[in-house]
Design a protein around this motif. Structure first.
Motif, PDB file in Angstrom:
ATOM      1  N   ARG A  44      47.119  34.374 -31.453  1.00 17.48           N
ATOM      2  CA  ARG A  44      46.927  33.023 -31.988  1.00 17.48           C
ATOM      3  C   ARG A  44      45.735  33.002 -32.948  1.00 17.48           C
ATOM      4  NH1 ARG A  44      47.620  27.928 -28.965  1.00 17.48           N
ATOM      5  NH2 ARG A  44      47.196  29.149 -27.105  1.00 17.48           N
ATOM      6  N   ALA A  45      44.627  33.590 -32.543  1.00 18.58           N
ATOM      7  CA  ALA A  45      43.432  33.605 -33.393  1.00 18.58           C
ATOM      8  C   ALA A  45      43.680  34.391 -34.680  1.00 18.58           C
ATOM      9  CB  ALA A  45      42.254  34.209 -32.623  1.00 18.58           C
ATOM     10  N   ASP A  46      44.266  35.568 -34.557  1.00 16.25           N
ATOM     11  CA  ASP A  46      44.516  36.409 -35.738  1.00 16.25           C
ATOM     12  C   ASP A  46      45.518  35.765 -36.693  1.00 16.25           C
ATOM     13  OD1 ASP A  46      42.780  38.317 -34.769  1.00 16.25           O
ATOM     14  OD2 ASP A  46      44.358  39.681 -34.086  1.00 16.25           O
ATOM     15  N   LEU A  47      46.614  35.232 -36.155  1.00 13.94           N
ATOM     16  CA  LEU A  47      47.644  34.652 -37.004  1.00 13.94           C
ATOM     17  C   LEU A  47      47.159  33.355 -37.651  1.00 13.94           C
ATOM     18  CD1 LEU A  47      50.431  34.895 -38.208  1.00 13.94           C
ATOM     19  CD2 LEU A  47      51.382  33.882 -36.122  1.00 13.94           C
ATOM     20  N   THR A  48      46.399  32.561 -36.932  1.00 14.01           N
ATOM     21  CA  THR A  48      45.842  31.343 -37.520  1.00 14.01           C
ATOM     22  C   THR A  48      44.944  31.697 -38.699  1.00 14.01           C
ATOM     23  OG1 THR A  48      45.962  30.149 -35.419  1.00 14.01           O
ATOM     24  CG2 THR A  48      44.452  29.273 -37.080  1.00 14.01           C
ATOM     25  N   ALA A  49      44.073  32.674 -38.519  1.00  9.04           N
ATOM     26  CA  ALA A  49      43.180  33.099 -39.605  1.00  9.04           C
ATOM     27  C   ALA A  49      43.983  33.653 -40.782  1.00  9.04           C
ATOM     28  CB  ALA A  49      42.180  34.140 -39.100  1.00  9.04           C
ATOM     29  N   ALA A  50      44.993  34.461 -40.491  1.00  5.33           N
ATOM     30  CA  ALA A  50      45.818  35.050 -41.554  1.00  5.33           C
ATOM     31  C   ALA A  50      46.592  33.969 -42.312  1.00  5.33           C
ATOM     32  CB  ALA A  50      46.769  36.084 -40.961  1.00  5.33           C
ATOM     33  N   LEU A  51      47.129  32.995 -41.597  1.00 10.78           N
ATOM     34  CA  LEU A  51      47.854  31.903 -42.256  1.00 10.78           C
ATOM     35  C   LEU A  51      46.920  31.064 -43.117  1.00 10.78           C
ATOM     36  CD1 LEU A  51      50.135  30.829 -39.285  1.00 10.78           C
ATOM     37  CD2 LEU A  51      50.934  31.797 -41.463  1.00 10.78           C
ATOM     38  N   ARG A  52      45.723  30.808 -42.632  1.00 15.60           N
ATOM     39  CA  ARG A  52      44.754  30.028 -43.417  1.00 15.60           C
ATOM     40  C   ARG A  52      44.387  30.767 -44.713  1.00 15.60           C
ATOM     41  NH1 ARG A  52      43.503  25.555 -40.873  1.00 15.60           N
ATOM     42  NH2 ARG A  52      43.541  25.475 -38.608  1.00 15.60           N
ATOM     43  N   ARG A  53      44.267  32.100 -44.633  1.00 21.79           N
ATOM     44  CA  ARG A  53      43.993  32.878 -45.848  1.00 21.79           C
ATOM     45  C   ARG A  53      45.196  32.851 -46.793  1.00 21.79           C
ATOM     46  NH1 ARG A  53      41.887  36.425 -42.143  1.00 21.79           N
ATOM     47  NH2 ARG A  53      43.740  37.749 -42.228  1.00 21.79           N
ATOM     48  N   SER A  54      46.380  33.117 -46.243  1.00 22.92           N
ATOM     49  CA  SER A  54      47.584  33.210 -47.073  1.00 22.92           C
ATOM     50  C   SER A  54      47.967  31.883 -47.716  1.00 22.92           C
ATOM     51  CB  SER A  54      48.769  33.715 -46.240  1.00 22.92           C
ATOM     52  OG  SER A  54      48.579  35.060 -45.907  1.00 22.92           O
TER      53      SER A  54
ATOM     54  N   ARG B 174      47.427  25.930 -50.386  1.00 25.56           N
ATOM     55  CA  ARG B 174      48.436  24.927 -50.014  1.00 25.56           C
ATOM     56  C   ARG B 174      47.982  24.082 -48.826  1.00 25.56           C
ATOM     57  NH1 ARG B 174      54.137  28.234 -49.900  1.00 25.56           N
ATOM     58  NH2 ARG B 174      53.744  29.562 -51.682  1.00 25.56           N
ATOM     59  N   LEU B 175      46.727  24.212 -48.400  1.00 24.26           N
ATOM     60  CA  LEU B 175      46.201  23.479 -47.237  1.00 24.26           C
ATOM     61  C   LEU B 175      45.246  22.373 -47.673  1.00 24.26           C
ATOM     62  CD1 LEU B 175      45.388  26.382 -44.739  1.00 24.26           C
ATOM     63  CD2 LEU B 175      47.275  24.750 -44.622  1.00 24.26           C
ATOM     64  N   GLY B 176      45.038  21.420 -46.760  1.00 20.84           N
ATOM     65  CA  GLY B 176      44.051  20.384 -46.985  1.00 20.84           C
ATOM     66  C   GLY B 176      44.603  19.107 -47.578  1.00 20.84           C
ATOM     67  N   GLY B 177      45.900  18.954 -47.503  1.00 18.13           N
ATOM     68  CA  GLY B 177      46.507  17.747 -48.059  1.00 18.13           C
ATOM     69  C   GLY B 177      46.892  16.749 -46.991  1.00 18.13           C
ATOM     70  N   ARG B 178      47.695  15.780 -47.401  1.00 11.04           N
ATOM     71  CA  ARG B 178      48.165  14.735 -46.488  1.00 11.04           C
ATOM     72  C   ARG B 178      49.625  14.956 -46.108  1.00 11.04           C
ATOM     73  NH1 ARG B 178      45.491   9.776 -46.241  1.00 11.04           N
ATOM     74  NH2 ARG B 178      47.549   8.811 -46.177  1.00 11.04           N
ATOM     75  N   GLY B 179      50.170  16.091 -46.479  1.00 15.11           N
ATOM     76  CA  GLY B 179      51.568  16.384 -46.189  1.00 15.11           C
ATOM     77  C   GLY B 179      51.786  16.749 -44.727  1.00 15.11           C
ATOM     78  N   PRO B 180      52.957  17.272 -44.423  1.00 14.25           N
ATOM     79  CA  PRO B 180      53.258  17.694 -43.055  1.00 14.25           C
ATOM     80  C   PRO B 180      52.455  18.930 -42.668  1.00 14.25           C
ATOM     81  CG  PRO B 180      55.089  18.190 -44.536  1.00 14.25           C
ATOM     82  CD  PRO B 180      54.070  17.460 -45.338  1.00 14.25           C
ATOM     83  N   SER B 181      52.486  19.255 -41.406  1.00 16.67           N
ATOM     84  CA  SER B 181      51.793  20.445 -40.901  1.00 16.67           C
ATOM     85  C   SER B 181      52.750  21.626 -40.841  1.00 16.67           C
ATOM     86  CB  SER B 181      51.241  20.188 -39.495  1.00 16.67           C
ATOM     87  OG  SER B 181      50.220  19.227 -39.536  1.00 16.67           O
ATOM     88  N   LEU B 182      52.198  22.807 -41.021  1.00 14.43           N
ATOM     89  CA  LEU B 182      52.937  24.045 -40.851  1.00 14.43           C
ATOM     90  C   LEU B 182      52.587  24.584 -39.471  1.00 14.43           C
ATOM     91  CD1 LEU B 182      54.732  26.293 -42.058  1.00 14.43           C
ATOM     92  CD2 LEU B 182      52.628  27.353 -42.900  1.00 14.43           C
ATOM     93  N   VAL B 183      53.591  24.645 -38.600  1.00 20.29           N
ATOM     94  CA  VAL B 183      53.382  25.142 -37.241  1.00 20.29           C
ATOM     95  C   VAL B 183      54.230  26.395 -37.077  1.00 20.29           C
ATOM     96  CG1 VAL B 183      53.633  24.652 -34.779  1.00 20.29           C
ATOM     97  CG2 VAL B 183      52.990  22.816 -36.357  1.00 20.29           C
ATOM     98  N   VAL B 184      53.595  27.484 -36.654  1.00 19.47           N
ATOM     99  CA  VAL B 184      54.321  28.725 -36.424  1.00 19.47           C
ATOM    100  C   VAL B 184      54.437  28.916 -34.921  1.00 19.47           C
ATOM    101  CG1 VAL B 184      54.367  31.213 -36.784  1.00 19.47           C
ATOM    102  CG2 VAL B 184      53.555  29.706 -38.606  1.00 19.47           C
ATOM    103  N   LEU B 185      55.682  28.872 -34.448  1.00 18.97           N
ATOM    104  CA  LEU B 185      55.995  29.055 -33.032  1.00 18.97           C
ATOM    105  C   LEU B 185      56.352  30.522 -32.825  1.00 18.97           C
ATOM    106  CD1 LEU B 185      56.647  27.944 -30.193  1.00 18.97           C
ATOM    107  CD2 LEU B 185      58.953  27.472 -31.042  1.00 18.97           C
TER     108      LEU B 185
END
Length: 174
Positions: free
Chosen positions: A62-72, A76-87
Protein backbone atom coordinates in the motif's frame (compact mmCIF):
# COMPACT_ATOMS: atom_id res chain seq x y z
CA UNK A 1 3.34 -37.85 -22.85
CA UNK A 2 3.62 -36.26 -19.45
CA UNK A 3 0.72 -34.19 -18.11
CA UNK A 4 1.51 -31.35 -15.76
CA UNK A 5 -1.05 -30.09 -13.30
CA UNK A 6 -1.48 -26.38 -12.87
CA UNK A 7 -1.14 -24.94 -9.38
CA UNK A 8 -4.00 -22.91 -7.88
CA UNK A 9 -2.36 -19.56 -8.70
CA UNK A 10 -1.79 -20.49 -12.34
CA UNK A 11 -5.35 -21.85 -12.63
CA UNK A 12 -6.68 -18.63 -11.13
CA UNK A 13 -4.64 -16.45 -13.46
CA UNK A 14 -5.69 -18.57 -16.45
CA UNK A 15 -9.35 -18.28 -15.45
CA UNK A 16 -9.02 -14.52 -15.01
CA UNK A 17 -7.35 -14.10 -18.39
CA UNK A 18 -10.01 -16.28 -20.01
CA UNK A 19 -12.74 -14.12 -18.47
CA UNK A 20 -11.05 -11.01 -19.84
CA UNK A 21 -10.83 -12.59 -23.30
CA UNK A 22 -14.52 -13.52 -23.26
CA UNK A 23 -15.63 -9.99 -22.52
CA UNK A 24 -17.54 -8.53 -19.65
CA UNK A 25 -14.43 -6.91 -18.22
CA UNK A 26 -13.84 -3.22 -18.55
CA UNK A 27 -11.30 -2.07 -21.06
CA UNK A 28 -9.21 1.09 -20.84
CA UNK A 29 -11.70 2.60 -23.30
CA UNK A 30 -14.43 2.02 -20.69
CA UNK A 31 -12.56 4.24 -18.23
CA UNK A 32 -14.06 7.69 -18.75
CA UNK A 33 -12.05 10.65 -19.89
CA UNK A 34 -11.85 13.38 -17.22
CA UNK A 35 -12.29 16.17 -19.80
CA UNK A 36 -9.56 18.31 -18.28
CA UNK A 37 -10.41 17.56 -14.63
CA UNK A 38 -7.71 16.35 -12.27
CA UNK A 39 -8.11 13.45 -9.87
CA UNK A 40 -9.06 14.64 -6.40
CA UNK A 41 -6.89 11.95 -4.82
CA UNK A 42 -5.31 8.57 -5.33
CA UNK A 43 -5.75 5.71 -2.86
CA UNK A 44 -4.75 2.06 -2.67
CA UNK A 45 -7.05 -0.54 -1.13
CA UNK A 46 -5.30 -3.74 -0.02
CA UNK A 47 -8.10 -5.14 2.15
CA UNK A 48 -8.38 -8.30 -0.01
CA UNK A 49 -4.68 -9.04 0.66
CA UNK A 50 -5.10 -8.42 4.38
CA UNK A 51 -8.10 -10.78 4.41
CA UNK A 52 -5.83 -13.44 2.84
CA UNK A 53 -3.41 -13.08 5.76
CA UNK A 54 -0.82 -10.90 4.04
CA UNK A 55 -1.01 -7.99 6.48
CA UNK A 56 2.58 -6.68 6.76
CA UNK A 57 3.34 -7.30 3.09
CA UNK A 58 0.01 -5.72 2.09
CA UNK A 59 0.76 -2.60 4.15
CA UNK A 60 4.21 -2.33 2.54
CA UNK A 61 2.58 -2.66 -0.88
CA UNK A 62 0.00 0.00 0.00
CA UNK A 63 2.76 2.46 0.94
CA UNK A 64 4.90 1.68 -2.12
CA UNK A 65 2.03 1.71 -4.61
CA UNK A 66 0.55 4.91 -3.19
CA UNK A 67 3.92 6.65 -3.54
CA UNK A 68 4.42 5.25 -7.05
CA UNK A 69 0.94 6.34 -8.15
CA UNK A 70 1.47 9.83 -6.74
CA UNK A 71 4.71 10.10 -8.75
CA UNK A 72 3.22 8.66 -11.94
CA UNK A 73 0.05 10.76 -11.79
CA UNK A 74 1.57 13.91 -10.26
CA UNK A 75 0.39 16.12 -13.12
CA UNK A 76 -3.15 14.69 -12.92
CA UNK A 77 -3.67 15.08 -9.13
CA UNK A 78 -4.96 17.89 -6.96
CA UNK A 79 -8.19 18.68 -8.71
CA UNK A 80 -11.88 18.52 -7.87
CA UNK A 81 -12.56 15.51 -10.08
CA UNK A 82 -13.20 11.93 -9.00
CA UNK A 83 -10.68 9.87 -7.06
CA UNK A 84 -8.49 7.15 -8.49
CA UNK A 85 -8.69 4.09 -6.25
CA UNK A 86 -6.57 1.03 -6.97
CA UNK A 87 -8.03 -2.14 -5.47
CA UNK A 88 -5.40 -4.87 -5.15
CA UNK A 89 -6.75 -8.41 -5.25
CA UNK A 90 -3.59 -10.46 -5.51
CA UNK A 91 0.15 -10.32 -4.95
CA UNK A 92 2.32 -13.32 -5.73
CA UNK A 93 6.00 -13.33 -4.82
CA UNK A 94 7.13 -16.94 -5.21
CA UNK A 95 10.28 -18.07 -3.42
CA UNK A 96 13.27 -17.02 -5.47
CA UNK A 97 16.72 -18.51 -5.13
CA UNK A 98 18.57 -17.20 -8.15
CA UNK A 99 18.59 -18.47 -11.71
CA UNK A 100 16.78 -21.67 -12.54
CA UNK A 101 17.46 -23.76 -15.59
CA UNK A 102 14.10 -25.48 -16.12
CA UNK A 103 15.99 -28.61 -17.20
CA UNK A 104 17.53 -26.97 -20.28
CA UNK A 105 20.98 -26.56 -18.84
CA UNK A 106 21.12 -22.82 -19.43
CA UNK A 107 21.03 -20.11 -16.82
CA UNK A 108 18.50 -17.37 -16.24
CA UNK A 109 15.73 -16.98 -13.73
CA UNK A 110 12.22 -17.99 -14.62
CA UNK A 111 10.33 -16.97 -11.49
CA UNK A 112 7.74 -14.24 -11.96
CA UNK A 113 6.06 -11.90 -9.49
CA UNK A 114 2.44 -10.85 -10.13
CA UNK A 115 0.32 -7.92 -8.96
CA UNK A 116 -3.39 -8.14 -9.80
CA UNK A 117 -5.67 -5.19 -9.28
CA UNK A 118 -8.25 -2.86 -10.68
CA UNK A 119 -8.25 0.91 -11.03
CA UNK A 120 -11.58 2.44 -10.07
CA UNK A 121 -12.70 5.96 -10.87
CA UNK A 122 -14.80 6.90 -7.85
CA UNK A 123 -17.13 9.89 -7.83
CA UNK A 124 -17.73 12.25 -4.92
CA UNK A 125 -20.76 10.26 -3.73
CA UNK A 126 -18.82 6.98 -3.81
CA UNK A 127 -20.21 5.76 -7.14
CA UNK A 128 -17.87 3.83 -9.44
CA UNK A 129 -17.64 5.74 -12.72
CA UNK A 130 -15.11 3.49 -14.44
CA UNK A 131 -13.02 0.36 -14.02
CA UNK A 132 -9.74 -0.82 -15.49
CA UNK A 133 -8.36 -4.25 -14.50
CA UNK A 134 -4.61 -4.72 -14.69
CA UNK A 135 -2.25 -7.63 -14.11
CA UNK A 136 1.44 -6.80 -13.88
CA UNK A 137 4.17 -9.43 -14.09
CA UNK A 138 7.86 -8.87 -13.40
CA UNK A 139 10.84 -11.21 -13.09
CA UNK A 140 11.51 -12.08 -9.45
CA UNK A 141 15.16 -11.16 -10.06
CA UNK A 142 14.20 -7.45 -10.23
CA UNK A 143 14.52 -7.35 -6.43
CA UNK A 144 18.27 -7.84 -6.68
CA UNK A 145 20.44 -10.59 -5.28
CA UNK A 146 18.25 -13.42 -4.00
CA UNK A 147 20.47 -13.97 -0.95
CA UNK A 148 20.09 -10.38 0.25
CA UNK A 149 17.52 -10.27 3.10
CA UNK A 150 16.08 -7.04 1.64
CA UNK A 151 15.41 -8.64 -1.75
CA UNK A 152 11.78 -9.56 -1.07
CA UNK A 153 10.96 -6.07 0.17
CA UNK A 154 12.56 -4.59 -2.97
CA UNK A 155 10.46 -6.94 -5.12
CA UNK A 156 7.32 -5.35 -3.63
CA UNK A 157 8.65 -1.86 -4.38
CA UNK A 158 9.62 -2.77 -7.95
CA UNK A 159 6.30 -4.35 -8.87
CA UNK A 160 4.44 -1.37 -7.35
CA UNK A 161 6.50 1.05 -9.46
CA UNK A 162 5.93 -0.92 -12.65
CA UNK A 163 2.20 -1.30 -11.93
CA UNK A 164 1.84 2.48 -11.48
CA UNK A 165 3.81 3.26 -14.65
CA UNK A 166 1.72 0.87 -16.75
CA UNK A 167 -1.52 2.17 -15.26
CA UNK A 168 -0.51 5.70 -16.23
CA UNK A 169 -0.02 4.49 -19.83
CA UNK A 170 -3.32 2.61 -19.92
CA UNK A 171 -5.74 5.23 -18.60
CA UNK A 172 -7.14 7.89 -20.94
CA UNK A 173 -5.28 11.18 -21.22
CA UNK A 174 -7.25 14.38 -21.75
Amino acid sequence: MRVRRLGPLVRGLAAGLAALALGGAALAGDFPNLNGERYADVRVDVRPLIAQGNGPQAEALRADLTAALRRSFADRLGGRGPSLVVLIRGLSLPPYAGGQTMGRGIGGGTQTDYLDGEALLVGRRGEVLGRHPQLTATPSSYGGAWYDPASERRRVTVIADIYAEWLRRQLPVD
